[in-house]
Motif scaffolding. Sequence first.
Motif, PDB file in Angstrom:
ATOM      1  N   LEU A 100       0.837  -1.206   0.000  1.00 13.49           N
ATOM      2  CA  LEU A 100       0.000   0.000   0.000  1.00 13.49           C
ATOM      3  C   LEU A 100       0.871   1.255   0.000  1.00 13.49           C
ATOM      4  N   MET A 101       1.852   1.302   0.907  1.00 14.48           N
ATOM      5  CA  MET A 101       2.712   2.490   0.971  1.00 14.48           C
ATOM      6  C   MET A 101       3.535   2.633  -0.311  1.00 14.48           C
ATOM      7  N   ALA A 102       4.012   1.499  -0.845  1.00 10.04           N
ATOM      8  CA  ALA A 102       4.804   1.552  -2.076  1.00 10.04           C
ATOM      9  C   ALA A 102       3.948   2.096  -3.224  1.00 10.04           C
ATOM     10  N   GLU A 103       2.710   1.635  -3.293  1.00 12.25           N
ATOM     11  CA  GLU A 103       1.824   2.085  -4.378  1.00 12.25           C
ATOM     12  C   GLU A 103       1.477   3.561  -4.225  1.00 12.25           C
ATOM     13  N   LEU A 104       1.259   3.989  -2.985  1.00 11.68           N
ATOM     14  CA  LEU A 104       0.942   5.409  -2.775  1.00 11.68           C
ATOM     15  C   LEU A 104       2.116   6.302  -3.168  1.00 11.68           C
ATOM     16  N   HIS A 105       3.316   5.766  -3.055  1.00 11.24           N
ATOM     17  CA  HIS A 105       4.507   6.528  -3.462  1.00 11.24           C
ATOM     18  C   HIS A 105       4.867   6.281  -4.929  1.00 11.24           C
ATOM     19  N   GLY A 106       4.067   5.503  -5.617  1.00  8.62           N
ATOM     20  CA  GLY A 106       4.286   5.285  -7.046  1.00  8.62           C
ATOM     21  C   GLY A 106       5.507   4.446  -7.369  1.00  8.62           C
ATOM     22  N   VAL A 107       5.891   3.531  -6.447  1.00 11.11           N
ATOM     23  CA  VAL A 107       7.032   2.650  -6.728  1.00 11.11           C
ATOM     24  C   VAL A 107       6.574   1.616  -7.768  1.00 11.11           C
ATOM     25  N   PRO A 108       7.329   1.442  -8.878  1.00  8.69           N
ATOM     26  CA  PRO A 108       6.898   0.488  -9.908  1.00  8.69           C
ATOM     27  C   PRO A 108       6.728  -0.925  -9.348  1.00  8.69           C
ATOM     28  N   ARG A 109       5.785  -1.672  -9.932  1.00  9.86           N
ATOM     29  CA  ARG A 109       5.370  -2.968  -9.400  1.00  9.86           C
ATOM     30  C   ARG A 109       6.529  -3.937  -9.183  1.00  9.86           C
ATOM     31  N   HIS A 110       7.360  -4.094 -10.203  1.00  9.81           N
ATOM     32  CA  HIS A 110       8.443  -5.073 -10.094  1.00  9.81           C
ATOM     33  C   HIS A 110       9.401  -4.689  -8.957  1.00  9.81           C
TER      34      HIS A 110
ATOM     35  N   TRP B  11      -1.009  14.607 -12.869  1.00  9.41           N
ATOM     36  CA  TRP B  11      -2.418  14.183 -12.807  1.00  9.41           C
ATOM     37  C   TRP B  11      -2.525  12.661 -12.811  1.00  9.41           C
ATOM     38  N   ARG B  12      -1.678  12.036 -13.652  1.00 12.23           N
ATOM     39  CA  ARG B  12      -1.698  10.564 -13.715  1.00 12.23           C
ATOM     40  C   ARG B  12      -1.338   9.969 -12.353  1.00 12.23           C
ATOM     41  N   ARG B  13      -0.309  10.571 -11.714  1.00 11.77           N
ATOM     42  CA  ARG B  13       0.116  10.064 -10.401  1.00 11.77           C
ATOM     43  C   ARG B  13      -1.003  10.200  -9.369  1.00 11.77           C
ATOM     44  N   GLN B  14      -1.693  11.343  -9.400  1.00 10.43           N
ATOM     45  CA  GLN B  14      -2.761  11.562  -8.426  1.00 10.43           C
ATOM     46  C   GLN B  14      -3.948  10.624  -8.689  1.00 10.43           C
ATOM     47  N   LEU B  15      -4.230  10.386  -9.979  1.00  6.99           N
ATOM     48  CA  LEU B  15      -5.308   9.451 -10.321  1.00  6.99           C
ATOM     49  C   LEU B  15      -4.940   8.047  -9.845  1.00  6.99           C
ATOM     50  N   HIS B  16      -3.666   7.691 -10.044  1.00  7.08           N
ATOM     51  CA  HIS B  16      -3.195   6.389  -9.559  1.00  7.08           C
ATOM     52  C   HIS B  16      -3.340   6.318  -8.034  1.00  7.08           C
ATOM     53  N   GLU B  92      -2.364   9.836   9.766  1.00  7.11           N
ATOM     54  CA  GLU B  92      -1.206  10.743   9.651  1.00  7.11           C
ATOM     55  C   GLU B  92      -0.231  10.257   8.575  1.00  7.11           C
ATOM     56  N   ARG B  93      -0.001   8.953   8.544  1.00  7.78           N
ATOM     57  CA  ARG B  93       0.918   8.421   7.524  1.00  7.78           C
ATOM     58  C   ARG B  93       0.312   8.596   6.127  1.00  7.78           C
ATOM     59  N   LEU B  94      -1.009   8.422   6.055  1.00 11.77           N
ATOM     60  CA  LEU B  94      -1.682   8.523   4.761  1.00 11.77           C
ATOM     61  C   LEU B  94      -1.546   9.926   4.170  1.00 11.77           C
ATOM     62  N   ILE B  95      -1.752  10.952   5.020  1.00 10.77           N
ATOM     63  CA  ILE B  95      -1.724  12.313   4.467  1.00 10.77           C
ATOM     64  C   ILE B  95      -0.302  12.854   4.342  1.00 10.77           C
ATOM     65  N   SER B  96       0.697  12.087   4.766  1.00  8.36           N
ATOM     66  CA  SER B  96       2.073  12.543   4.524  1.00  8.36           C
ATOM     67  C   SER B  96       2.687  11.826   3.313  1.00  8.36           C
ATOM     68  N   THR B  97       1.869  11.087   2.572  1.00 10.60           N
ATOM     69  CA  THR B  97       2.350  10.469   1.327  1.00 10.60           C
ATOM     70  C   THR B  97       2.238  11.509   0.202  1.00 10.60           C
ATOM     71  N   PRO B  98       2.890  11.260  -0.941  1.00 12.03           N
ATOM     72  CA  PRO B  98       2.789  12.244  -2.020  1.00 12.03           C
ATOM     73  C   PRO B  98       1.473  12.182  -2.786  1.00 12.03           C
ATOM     74  N   VAL B  99       0.424  11.709  -2.152  1.00 12.99           N
ATOM     75  CA  VAL B  99      -0.918  11.752  -2.763  1.00 12.99           C
ATOM     76  C   VAL B  99      -1.651  12.924  -2.103  1.00 12.99           C
ATOM     77  N   SER B 100      -2.177  13.819  -2.936  1.00 13.84           N
ATOM     78  CA  SER B 100      -2.800  15.026  -2.377  1.00 13.84           C
ATOM     79  C   SER B 100      -4.101  14.676  -1.655  1.00 13.84           C
ATOM     80  N   LEU B 101      -4.517  15.577  -0.775  1.00 10.34           N
ATOM     81  CA  LEU B 101      -5.766  15.339  -0.046  1.00 10.34           C
ATOM     82  C   LEU B 101      -6.961  15.229  -1.008  1.00 10.34           C
TER      83      LEU B 101
END
Lengths: 314, 256
Positions: A100-110, B11-16, B92-101
């Motif tokens: 989950l954390m890796a995906e939120l940071h956009g780390v590629p799957r492999h 935008w792609r990153r945020q959508l992801h 707290e960990r969730l909102i400190s990730t590079p995904v915007s609120l």
Amino acid sequence: METVIEIKGLTRKFGTLVAVDHLAFGVYQGEIFGFLGPNGAGKTTTVRMLTGVIDPTEGSATIQGHDIRKEPLLSRAHIAVVPEEANVYLDLSVRQNIMLMAELHGVPRHGRLREAERLLDALGLAEKKRQKARTLSKGLRKRLMLCAALVTHPQVLFLDEPTSGLDVQSARLIRRMVTDLNRNGLTVFLTTHNMREAGEMCSRVAIIDKGRIAAIDTPEKLRTAISSRQYVEVRFAGAAPEHNELASLPGVSQIDTDNHTYRLYTKLPGRVVTEVVRLADSRGLEITDLGNRKPSLEDVFLHLTSGSMERNMQ
Amino acid sequence: MTGQRKTAQAWRRQLHGSLVILKKNARLYYLKPPVLIFGVLFPVFFFLAFKMGRPIAAENVVPGMIAMALWFTASAVGPLVTPWERNARTYERLISTPVSLPAILAGDVMSGFIFGTCLSVIPVLLGLVLADVYVANVPLLIAGIVMGALSFASLGVFLAAPPTRGPSNIMLLSNLVRLPLLFVSGIFMPIGQMPVWARWIAPLSPLSYASDLIRGAFGRPAFFPVWLSLLMLVLFTLFFFLASCKFHNMWRAKGL
């Protein structure tokens, strides 16, 4: 040396309370930076501002050159956080938490699959990767949080009390892991109450009190800086001189006794050592231990934050 | 890299990020007791309480039943997520990730939207199989369900903004909002047959427009023009989502 975190006039107010008051300092690439302070000094508020959880009221900070207010997502892309009060997702498995954390940071799957396996091994969680996080002990959950932080390949790792309340094995493993990663170039921003841990691990420490930086330097220089807290430690075999006799020796400013060990605080340790030996000779006393001691980081901390400690006790 | 490509990548990153949040929410919250109780059991019992022993024509009941189910299911996930995360100390960990609120909240809206649209298939099928009704306008039914689910899910996320660690507080608040609106939105009787005071309040509820579209899809007379219902649901969705972004941002650090 390259500055990774640059803080200028960072301030946070909650109503009329100024929790963090115009902080200004830098954290260099590849150092373990200790951030120490008594409860309520502003440590967590500072970390929360740097990690984007709360906005500063005034001032600015950059992480890897990205302003935390103007480019919050870019600044957060370089960091990973292990907050003290945080928890893992209890209903996800160990592996799912990391993914989950890796995906939120956009780390590629492999990359994330391979790195997760490596970290699970390194932190002793490989056998538990399919278990729900709910079944883990506090120490293992902390390891899992560190795992989930590291899988994102951070350039700066924020650790808030990483070993607080943990068993010896988990605490040692986390310290060793962080130190190893730091040797490989990871910058660590460490908030801790554990002075020994800070003294052993940190390249530099900042002591914050009442929202302001009270001191910032290497642990060694901070210890030397408060020369008034140097002391001569002496222990006698059998009979010892009267307390007053030791207190009245030239150069002694204060004396503490702890289990037949005397601490003679002085700015002139060499002279006090000579005086103690002379006194013992003249009285026919046997000295079993005698040494010049520099103040510990804890002594420095207490010296600089004594006002706050008293306030907290009241 | 050009500015446009950078923006597109961001935008792609945020959508992801939103899709990752959606996956997390589906795994963690779809089967949580408050979601099942307030999202699934509530509409069933409301329907039974309304229908049992009363001679109401099926073509009048089915559209209302679908709209009510959609109302409860789509707005059930949103109010739970943020308070649950605060309580479980994962927020707290969730909102400190590079995904915007806003991207996190969009993920929450998508969670409610998918939960609502998927579960709305059940009352649609039950209506078609057990009652003697037919769908006269399939695109309108789909539009009603999709736009209704989006606006209800946004409302659910908006209701989760107040800073509390107790999910039950927010569920209580959400029911305080959802239940009264149920009675003035043309669920139990067409808006045109409601008392005058209720007809004045009905336009303030997104449920009125969704239920009106669904009613129209089943060949029943609609109270609002189709274009107005669709427009209002879009506006409600935007309003609730933007308000969510503002209030979640304002209160994000409270109660951590």
